[in-house]
Design an enzyme around this catalytic site. Structure first.
Site, PDB file in Angstrom:
ATOM      1  N   LYS A 142       0.839  -1.069   0.076  1.00 46.58           N
ATOM      2  CA  LYS A 142       0.373  -0.041  -0.151  1.00 46.58           C
ATOM      3  C   LYS A 142       0.898   1.419  -0.248  1.00 46.58           C
ATOM      4  O   LYS A 142       1.715   1.320   0.746  1.00 46.58           O
ATOM      5  CB  LYS A 142      -0.802  -0.067   1.211  1.00 46.58           C
TER       6      LYS A 142
HETATM    7  O1  G3P Z   1      -9.356   1.692   4.052  1.00 45.22           O
HETATM    8  C1  G3P Z   1      -9.013   2.970   4.478  1.00 45.22           C
HETATM    9  C2  G3P Z   1      -9.683   3.258   5.842  1.00 45.22           C
HETATM   10  O2  G3P Z   1      -9.120   2.263   7.053  1.00 45.22           O
HETATM   11  C3  G3P Z   1     -10.188   4.573   6.208  1.00 45.22           C
HETATM   12  O3  G3P Z   1     -11.260   4.395   6.920  1.00 45.22           O
HETATM   13  O4  G3P Z   1     -13.003   5.504   8.635  1.00 45.22           O
HETATM   14  O5  G3P Z   1     -10.352   6.012   8.905  1.00 45.22           O
HETATM   15  O6  G3P Z   1     -11.750   7.163   7.007  1.00 45.22           O
HETATM   16  P1  G3P Z   1     -11.616   5.800   8.030  1.00 45.22           P
END
Ligand code: G3P
Length: 217
Positions: A83
């Site tokens: 990633k």
């Molecule tokens: O896959 C990306 C994710 O981990 C981000 O999610 O909820 O932290 O914006 P969030």
């Protein structure tokens, strides 16, 4: 639509995997922090459970260091997707690492143009963050729609991995638009199965069954 689980919680991954709900896993430095585990150790355990792509994120910011970290992470298991952040250096690293035949997930995508250059650099997956756009009063789903159209217009093979999915509505809309993959936390994936009318209907059936005095077994 492929389901990736957005977590480094090995037990949650194993439980969903037993149900056939896991086509892959995504992690990031924040999720590694939350797990309290060593990145190499926990990622290896995840790769032992899941045969699909398991994203592990680099933390370097210069292309050559990202490449070195990406190669190190890829040694963990053959199903690692490296990633990389959507920066110019990240794109340089993407080109080199995909050229070596490795899977790359380009993350932190917030615009259609970013998705376009990631596809040009050979990304295996592009991760547009829906929830974080919604957080600042933009429309995350519109981005998924735009990327789908651009990739279809030109036949890019980069898979759209709808990320930062926070609600069951996000999941349904991403599926309707035709995102190839969604990654969501375990609790959101579990909620996909629930509906209040299912609960109410089941309660009524059980009440009526009780009145019949019958047993199946
Ligand atoms: O896959 C990306 C994710 O981990 C981000 O999610 O909820 O932290 O914006 P969030």
């Amino acid at each position: 639509m492929k389901f990736f689980v957005d977590t480094a919680d090995v037990q949650a991954i194993a439980e969903l995997n037993d149900l056939g709900m896991v086509d892959g896993v995504t992690t990031n430095p924040s999720l590694i922090l939350k797990s309290g585990r060593d990145i190499v150790e926990v990622t290896k355990e995840i790769c032992d459970i899941v045969s699909g792509p398991v994203s592990a994120e680099v933390v370097a910011t210069k292309a050559e260091d990202m490449i070195a970290e990406g190669r190190r992470l890829a040694e963990i298991a053959p199903n690692i997707a490296i990633k990389l952040p959507l920066t110019w250096d990240g794109l340089k690293a993407c080109k080199v690492l995909t050229g070596e035949g490795r899977m790359v997930n380009v993350t932190l995508c917030f615009s259609a143009n970013q998705a376009l250059v990631a596809a040009k650099a050979g990304a295996s997956f592009i991760s547009p963050f829906i929830g974080r756009l919604d957080d600042i009063n933009l429309d995350g789903m519109e981005l998924i729609r735009d990327i789908r159209q651009i990739y279809d217009n030109y036949g890019f093979e980069t898979e759209i991995l709808a990320a930062s999915i926070r609600t069951v509505n996000h999941a349904a809309q991403a599926a309707l638009i035709g995102a190839d993959v969604m990654t969501a936390p375990p609790e959101v994936i579990r909620k996909l199965a629930s509906h209040p009318l299912t609960d109410a209907g089941l309660a009524q059936f059980l009440k009526d069954w009780e009145k019949t005095g019958q047993k199946i077994l």
